[in-house]
Design a protein around this motif. Sequence first.
Motif, PDB file in Angstrom:
ATOM      1  N   ASP A  33       0.693  -1.159   0.000  1.00  0.00           N
ATOM      2  CA  ASP A  33      -0.179  -0.211   0.032  1.00  0.00           C
ATOM      3  C   ASP A  33       0.396   1.275   0.019  1.00  0.00           C
ATOM      4  O   ASP A  33       1.586   1.564   1.064  1.00  0.00           O
ATOM      5  N   ILE A  34       0.634   1.701  -1.093  1.00  0.00           N
ATOM      6  CA  ILE A  34       1.794   2.870  -1.640  1.00  0.00           C
ATOM      7  C   ILE A  34       0.801   4.061  -1.681  1.00  0.00           C
ATOM      8  O   ILE A  34       1.282   5.462  -2.211  1.00  0.00           O
ATOM      9  N   SER A  35      -0.066   4.147  -1.264  1.00  0.00           N
ATOM     10  CA  SER A  35      -1.470   5.419  -1.165  1.00  0.00           C
ATOM     11  C   SER A  35      -1.216   6.813  -0.710  1.00  0.00           C
ATOM     12  O   SER A  35      -1.569   7.716  -0.760  1.00  0.00           O
ATOM     13  N   ALA A  36      -0.572   6.154   0.278  1.00  0.00           N
ATOM     14  CA  ALA A  36       0.653   7.700   1.067  1.00  0.00           C
ATOM     15  C   ALA A  36       1.437   9.011   0.724  1.00  0.00           C
ATOM     16  O   ALA A  36       1.741   9.559   1.245  1.00  0.00           O
ATOM     17  N   GLN A  37       2.214   7.602  -0.278  1.00  0.00           N
ATOM     18  CA  GLN A  37       3.281   8.705  -0.297  1.00  0.00           C
ATOM     19  C   GLN A  37       3.288   8.443  -2.342  1.00  0.00           C
ATOM     20  O   GLN A  37       3.579   9.497  -2.675  1.00  0.00           O
ATOM     21  N   LEU A  38       1.519   8.037  -2.505  1.00  0.00           N
ATOM     22  CA  LEU A  38       1.948   8.632  -3.835  1.00  0.00           C
ATOM     23  C   LEU A  38       0.749   8.509  -4.573  1.00  0.00           C
ATOM     24  O   LEU A  38      -0.398   7.274  -4.244  1.00  0.00           O
ATOM     25  N   ARG A  39       0.602  10.033  -4.971  1.00  0.00           N
ATOM     26  CA  ARG A  39      -1.247   9.935  -4.730  1.00  0.00           C
ATOM     27  C   ARG A  39      -1.406  10.805  -6.296  1.00  0.00           C
ATOM     28  O   ARG A  39      -0.757  11.682  -6.722  1.00  0.00           O
ATOM     29  N   LYS A  57      10.162   5.136   1.582  1.00  0.00           N
ATOM     30  CA  LYS A  57       9.289   4.185   1.452  1.00  0.00           C
ATOM     31  C   LYS A  57       8.939   3.526  -0.215  1.00  0.00           C
ATOM     32  O   LYS A  57       8.507   2.660  -0.505  1.00  0.00           O
ATOM     33  N   VAL A  58       9.245   4.824  -1.419  1.00  0.00           N
ATOM     34  CA  VAL A  58       8.595   4.177  -2.455  1.00  0.00           C
ATOM     35  C   VAL A  58       9.513   3.530  -2.756  1.00  0.00           C
ATOM     36  O   VAL A  58       9.799   2.129  -3.725  1.00  0.00           O
ATOM     37  N   SER A  59      11.773   3.211  -2.459  1.00  0.00           N
ATOM     38  CA  SER A  59      12.399   2.337  -2.955  1.00  0.00           C
ATOM     39  C   SER A  59      12.001   0.421  -2.677  1.00  0.00           C
ATOM     40  O   SER A  59      12.073  -0.039  -3.246  1.00  0.00           O
ATOM     41  N   GLU A  60      11.167   0.607  -1.845  1.00  0.00           N
ATOM     42  CA  GLU A  60      11.211  -0.012  -1.236  1.00  0.00           C
ATOM     43  C   GLU A  60       9.565  -1.310  -2.077  1.00  0.00           C
ATOM     44  O   GLU A  60       9.573  -2.431  -1.537  1.00  0.00           O
ATOM     45  N   VAL A  61       9.513  -0.626  -3.097  1.00  0.00           N
ATOM     46  CA  VAL A  61       8.564  -1.379  -4.192  1.00  0.00           C
ATOM     47  C   VAL A  61       9.446  -2.046  -4.764  1.00  0.00           C
ATOM     48  O   VAL A  61       8.874  -2.393  -5.883  1.00  0.00           O
ATOM     49  N   TYR A  62      10.625  -1.580  -4.877  1.00  0.00           N
ATOM     50  CA  TYR A  62      12.317  -2.228  -5.782  1.00  0.00           C
ATOM     51  C   TYR A  62      12.634  -3.468  -5.083  1.00  0.00           C
ATOM     52  O   TYR A  62      13.517  -2.547  -4.357  1.00  0.00           O
ATOM     53  N   LYS A  63      12.350  -4.709  -5.056  1.00  0.00           N
ATOM     54  CA  LYS A  63      12.629  -5.622  -4.588  1.00  0.00           C
ATOM     55  C   LYS A  63      13.829  -6.823  -5.019  1.00  0.00           C
ATOM     56  O   LYS A  63      14.872  -7.484  -4.199  1.00  0.00           O
TER      57      LYS A  63
END
Length: 322
Positions: A33-39, A57-63
Amino acid sequence: MTSHLKKVELHCHLEGAAPPALTAAQAQKYGVDISAQLRGGAYVWHDFASFLECYDKVSEVYKTEEDYALLTETYLDELAGINTIYSELIVSPDHGKRIGLGADAYISGICEGIRRAREKSGIEARLIVTGERHFGPESVIGAAEYAARAGNPLITGFNLAGEERMGRVADYARAFDIARDAGLGLTIHAGEVCGAFSVADALDAVRPSRIGHGVRAVEDPDLVKRLADLGTVLEICPGSNIALGVFPDFASHPLRRLKDAGVRVTISSDDPPFFQTSLKREYELAAGTFGFSDAEIDAMTRTAIEAAFVDDETRKALLARI
Ligand SMILES: Nc1ncnc2[nH]cnc12
Ligand SMILES: [Zn+2]
């Protein structure tokens, strides 16, 4: 207006260049859930501290290794599409460790992205390993040790980024000794969030050949003269500075004043989609808003190549292309 000019970028954080659409796709793929950082297709933050949180937080979706290959290839393809011949990417093997991928797989994915992009367009790229101040001196020393022993020909520099208000540069000097001894080029984020003293600190404690931002040196005329005399190259990111409120507007941004004072300046995008910018826009700003001629912009690009963390043969080949 600047599409015909060859371009070089010395200061861009890899994860900071993540296109929002790619981040959204990654978040969906991993059920994050990245809705707080990307809207609405834009990254959400409101000050420097929340920008750093959003970035992490954004970096965490590159795994995975392939995620990093794709991210790197995507950004370098974009740069090549606007006539960029050389890029230095700021990367964080520590981040690879923190997300459980491991530093080696993280770097190996990025190197694969560089290889793919170079094969298509000929773009050259190198990596600057960074420590993050907000993870403390031990973690920064760990990053320097990693960079020093990696023996990876694409890792050519070491940087210090993150929360500039945490500690003084001297607290991190040991990391720079390790990087210097390994033959890596040195650059430090300073004079962005903190004032001129942080640039003086960087010169006193480390004396790097380049400084990331450094723009608040303008608050101290003696320091500006010191930078000019030393030939220290500033990696200036005007769009980032305005987005983060370092200066209220472009009219008060010191890029031209620093250049006129004899400081060696270059332009970069820092974390482009976070700041609604791109290297293309930074070059357009240089020409339009700052009023630099094509010859002056080429001179800045040449300065960037002269200061690049590359071997002499690569430097010569790049200079021959401007
Ligand atoms: N502009 C910036 N300053 C300090 N650390 C950063 N990490 C990513 N972008 C940064
Ligand atoms: Zn930066």
